[in-house]
Design a protein around this motif. Sequence first.
Motif, PDB file in Angstrom:
ATOM      1  N   PRO A  35       0.835  -1.215   0.000  1.00 28.04           N
ATOM      2  CA  PRO A  35       0.000   0.000   0.000  1.00 28.04           C
ATOM      3  C   PRO A  35       0.867   1.262   0.000  1.00 28.04           C
ATOM      4  N   GLY A  36       0.464   2.212  -0.849  1.00 23.92           N
ATOM      5  CA  GLY A  36       1.126   3.510  -0.874  1.00 23.92           C
ATOM      6  C   GLY A  36       2.310   3.616  -1.818  1.00 23.92           C
ATOM      7  N   MET A  37       2.746   2.518  -2.401  1.00 23.31           N
ATOM      8  CA  MET A  37       3.878   2.571  -3.328  1.00 23.31           C
ATOM      9  C   MET A  37       3.369   2.836  -4.741  1.00 23.31           C
ATOM     10  N   SER A  38       4.006   3.772  -5.420  1.00 24.16           N
ATOM     11  CA  SER A  38       3.642   4.065  -6.811  1.00 24.16           C
ATOM     12  C   SER A  38       4.559   3.307  -7.754  1.00 24.16           C
ATOM     13  N   LYS A  39       4.158   3.244  -9.012  1.00 25.89           N
ATOM     14  CA  LYS A  39       5.001   2.628 -10.050  1.00 25.89           C
ATOM     15  C   LYS A  39       6.363   3.296 -10.113  1.00 25.89           C
ATOM     16  N   GLU A  40       6.347   4.617 -10.020  1.00 28.04           N
ATOM     17  CA  GLU A  40       7.586   5.379 -10.127  1.00 28.04           C
ATOM     18  C   GLU A  40       8.488   5.138  -8.912  1.00 28.04           C
ATOM     19  N   ASP A  41       7.874   4.912  -7.733  1.00 30.93           N
ATOM     20  CA  ASP A  41       8.676   4.540  -6.557  1.00 30.93           C
ATOM     21  C   ASP A  41       9.342   3.187  -6.784  1.00 30.93           C
ATOM     22  N   TRP A  42       8.595   2.280  -7.373  1.00 32.46           N
ATOM     23  CA  TRP A  42       9.069   0.916  -7.606  1.00 32.46           C
ATOM     24  C   TRP A  42      10.178   0.888  -8.648  1.00 32.46           C
ATOM     25  N   ARG A  43       9.897   1.388  -9.818  1.00 34.05           N
ATOM     26  CA  ARG A  43      10.843   1.406 -10.935  1.00 34.05           C
ATOM     27  C   ARG A  43      10.714   2.745 -11.650  1.00 34.05           C
TER      28      ARG A  43
END
Length: 103
Positions: A35-43
């Motif tokens: 929860p709370g993680m965006s695509k951009e945070d991930w990769r």
Amino acid sequence: IIFKNTKTFISFDLYTGYSVFAALCGADSFVIPPPGMSKEDWRPDESQRIGIGFGFDDKDWVAETKEMVLPNLISREASSVDQVKVFVNEVEGFFNISLKSQL
């Protein structure tokens, strides 16, 4: 062999190579984000997301990019090799040595 017989691969490990392996074998591959993680945070780099869905809402992305997984990996590998060559050249120049003779 398992991935060649798998239609959908789901991982809760955001960084496992199995997600890419599954996509290479034709499976729809998804990572389930916390929860709370965006695509951009991930990769942040979109090219690292090719063929892998960030949650199940990314079904269209997976379908659109599935055929790009192998060419993308080949391109990323070539870029890595080029970066290593630059590094070796810089080390050789800085230390005034030839690493080729060390191999």
